[in-house]
Scaffold this active site. Structure first.
Site, short mmCIF file in Angstrom:
data_model
loop_
_atom_site.label_atom_id
_atom_site.label_comp_id
_atom_site.label_asym_id
_atom_site.label_seq_id
_atom_site.Cartn_x
_atom_site.Cartn_y
_atom_site.Cartn_z
CB THR A 181 -0.91 0.08 1.24
OG1 THR A 181 -0.09 0.20 2.38
CG2 THR A 181 -1.80 -1.11 1.37
CD GLU A 326 -4.92 -2.50 3.14
OE1 GLU A 326 -5.54 -2.03 2.16
OE2 GLU A 326 -4.24 -1.80 3.90
CE LYS A 434 -15.18 14.33 18.58
NZ LYS A 434 -15.10 13.11 19.34
CD1 TRP A 439 -17.91 12.07 15.11
CD2 TRP A 439 -15.84 12.67 14.52
NE1 TRP A 439 -17.04 11.42 15.95
CE2 TRP A 439 -15.75 11.76 15.60
CE3 TRP A 439 -14.65 13.17 13.99
CZ2 TRP A 439 -14.55 11.35 16.15
CZ3 TRP A 439 -13.45 12.76 14.54
CH2 TRP A 439 -13.40 11.87 15.60
P1 AMP Z 1 -5.50 1.96 -1.81
O1 AMP Z 1 -5.10 0.86 -0.92
O2 AMP Z 1 -4.38 2.85 -2.22
O3 AMP Z 1 -6.30 1.48 -2.97
O4 AMP Z 1 -6.47 2.92 -0.96
C1 AMP Z 1 -7.63 2.42 -0.37
C2 AMP Z 1 -8.40 3.54 0.25
O5 AMP Z 1 -8.84 4.45 -0.76
C3 AMP Z 1 -9.66 3.12 0.96
O6 AMP Z 1 -9.40 2.62 2.25
C4 AMP Z 1 -10.46 4.41 0.96
O7 AMP Z 1 -10.02 5.27 1.99
C5 AMP Z 1 -10.08 5.03 -0.37
N1 AMP Z 1 -11.11 4.72 -1.38
C6 AMP Z 1 -11.11 3.74 -2.29
N2 AMP Z 1 -12.19 3.80 -3.07
C7 AMP Z 1 -12.93 4.85 -2.64
C8 AMP Z 1 -14.17 5.43 -3.03
N3 AMP Z 1 -14.89 4.95 -4.04
N4 AMP Z 1 -14.61 6.50 -2.33
C9 AMP Z 1 -13.89 7.01 -1.30
N5 AMP Z 1 -12.71 6.51 -0.90
C10 AMP Z 1 -12.23 5.44 -1.55
#
Ligand code: AMP
Length: 536
Positions: A181, A326, A434, A439
């Site tokens: 990640t 993940e 916050k 929130w």
């Molecule tokens: P990554 O592991 O780089 O793909 O990032 C994953 C994270 O991206 C997730 O835990 C979310 O916080 C964010 N994310 C992925 N898809 C969306 C979506 N459609 N809307 C908002 N946040 C998203």
């Protein structure tokens, strides 16, 4: 029932057998390639043979530093197909993180696109496990390089045996892939994908109420192959026999638009920043995009205005989906249910801008401060997930075990759930603001701002406040030619929010800092905002 193994290699074998004539159209540095699945299959088998001769064995890590193209696709199947592990490396990370990732994953071989060679040359002395480098180029000569030993991909293929079988000595729970990640703080965290996870996830991509990928599709993954396996598209499109269009190195919005037009792309996937850029290109150019049946958008929240632009201005169906490294990544997909078709256009848009409902095969729960939240779209809680394509740990890293406590993956995403079970991501746990004990969702404010005609991008961050603990500040990039003021923007969003939600200030930027995969880099933005105030 038979307990046959779900493995990655046979997915390509299926395409070779039943879709032998279907094509992969691939842009590399120097040319456009058109190869059938029969040819891709033979080249993949040759590659497995050559890797075996180079000493790559079961369980070895095979790293890639590459753009989206057919050679990268071949490694997607060759590495897991021989029982080794495909490790896609994010080429946009800092050199320190790339060194960390390669050493941590213990990559034995690195496949490198020719334009990325200089980056690896600079860090080669810090790589502790790499034994062999392979450059991917269209040129006959291997480029001059300080990497040793350095082989040419095409020369290796020329010496390989096209009848090499996919290994059967693999358990479906064995590792097939690894992806780290792109953490914005701390060290990147590695996730291992099993063969079984990838196969089941590919089925999910084919479901009619998810991406519905099928043989009749022309799929163009814009999301990089180094970002969660291009969201699994290359695996699913190959298995189902879709034509694939790989946009190659350093693509531009012009190239994407031209490829959609020329190759009649039906489905494509990427993050909102890509689609914002494509929307601009489609407005300015003259392209036929009528072949598109689905633009998939995820990675960060798709602003409502973006969905509206694609659907109303360009008549292109636009779908919002959610997932993470993940989670392989597909978790939720946003479509209207049959009985929601009577909603007003505005209500439909609102509904579809949510992240959608869970795809079959996964389980979710949403935990607030006092246990599971009610599905009333009001209570907020962290989204927890379970399922056969959800990771159960980070690779060799016990320091982050809390993310997998009690057998659930704790996503770090704060959501509300409505009575339909549709989730809405309110924020990352760390980005939620916050203020005075209440929130505030930065994502809601961003979406509202981005619905203004003059706003190109908006990101909202919380900064410390002596009275309220934190207050939201909006950071806005205006489209060219606009001079919209802070007051105009605040007046525009005021009707939608309680007064304490309204940002204390609107700052105008030329650009918002982004992560290597195009998401707002809020940590950096927060520092920039603090620096602006400390000067004034
Ligand atoms: P990554 O592991 O780089 O793909 O990032 C994953 C994270 O991206 C997730 O835990 C979310 O916080 C964010 N994310 C992925 N898809 C969306 C979506 N459609 N809307 C908002 N946040 C998203």
């Amino acid at each position: 029932m038979m307990n046959t193994q779900l493995l990655v290699g046979p997915m390509l074998e299926h395409a070779e057998t039943f879709f032998a004539k279907k094509e992969v159209i691939s842009q590399t540095h120097d040319k456009l390639h058109r190869l059938t699945y029969k040819e891709i299959g033979q080249r993949t088998r040759k590659l497995m043979d050559s890797l075996q001769k180079l000493g790559v064995a079961k369980g070895d890590r095979v790293g890639t530093l590459a753009w989206n193209h057919h050679r990268h696709l071949e490694i997607y199947f060759a590495a897991p197909g021989m029982g080794a592990v495909l490790h896609t490396i994010n080429i946009r990370l800092s050199p320190e993180h790339i060194v960390y990732i390669i050493n941590h994953a213990q990559d034995k071989v690195l496949f490198i696109d020719e334009d990325i060679l200089p980056l690896i040359e600079k860090i080669k002395s810090q790589l502790t496990t790499v034994e062999t480098y392979i450059v991917m180029t269209d040129k006959a000569e291997v480029p001059e390089s300080g990497l040793h030993p350095l082989y040419s991909y095409e020369e290796l293929l020329a010496a390989g045996d096209p009848s090499t079988p996919f290994s059967e000595d693999i358990d479906e729970n064995d590792p097939a892939g690894i992806c780290y990640t792109s953490a914005t703080t701390g060290k990147p965290k590695g996730v291992t994908y099993s063969h079984r996870g990838i196969v089941l996830h590919s089925y999910a991509l084919g479901l009619a109420d998810a991406a519905a990928i099928s043989e009749s599709d022309v799929g163009m993954p814009v999301v990089p192959q180094f970002h969660v396996n291009a969201w699994g598209m290359p695996f699913a499109c190959t298995w189902f026999g879709s034509t694939q269009v790989m946009p190659g190195p350093r693509f531009t919005p012009q190239r994407l638009a031209a490829f959609i037009d020329t190759y009649k792309v039906t489905i494509t996937a990427g993050v909102p920043t890509i689609w914002l850029a494509l929307a601009k290109e489609l407005s300015e150019g003259n392209y036929d995009t009528s072949s598109l049946r689905a633009v998939l958008c995820g990675g960060s929240a798709a602003p409502l205005g973006l969905i509206k632009t694609f659907e109303e201005k360009f008549r292109i169906p636009f779908y919002h989906a959610y997932g993470a490294t993940e989670t392989t990544p597909l978790v939720t997909f946003s479509r209207l249910k049959s009985y929601q078709q009577d909603l007003s256009d505005q209500e439909k848009l609102q509904e579809r801008s949510r992240q959608g409902i869970l795809v079959p095969g996964l389980k979710m729960k949403v935990m607030g401060a006092n246990g599971p939240v009610a599905w009333n779209d009001q209570e907020m809680g962290e989204l927890l997930l379970q399922g056969p394509w959800i990771a159960d740990s980070y690779n060799g890293d016990d320091s982050n075990n809390a993310a997998f406590a009690d057998g659930w993956f704790h996503t770090g995403d704060v959501v509300t759930v409505d009575e339909e079970g549709t989730i809405k991501i309110v924020d990352r746990t760390k980005d939620l603001i916050k203020s005075g004990g209440e929130w505030i969702s930065s994502v809601d404010l961003e979406n509202a701002l981005m619905a203004h005609d003059s706003v190109f991008e908006a990101s909202v961050v919380g900064i410390p406040d002596p009275k309220w603990q934190e207050r939201p500040i909006a950071c806005v990039v205006l489209k060219e030619g606009y001079n919209t003021t802070k007051e105009e923007l605040l007046d525009f969003i005021r009707p939608q929010f309680a007064s304490y939600w309204l940002p204390d200030d609107v700052l105008f930027f030329d650009e918002i800092p982004k992560t290597s995969v195009g998401k707002f880099l809020k940590r950096q933005l927060r520092e920039q905002v603090k620096a602006i105030y400390s000067k004034s």
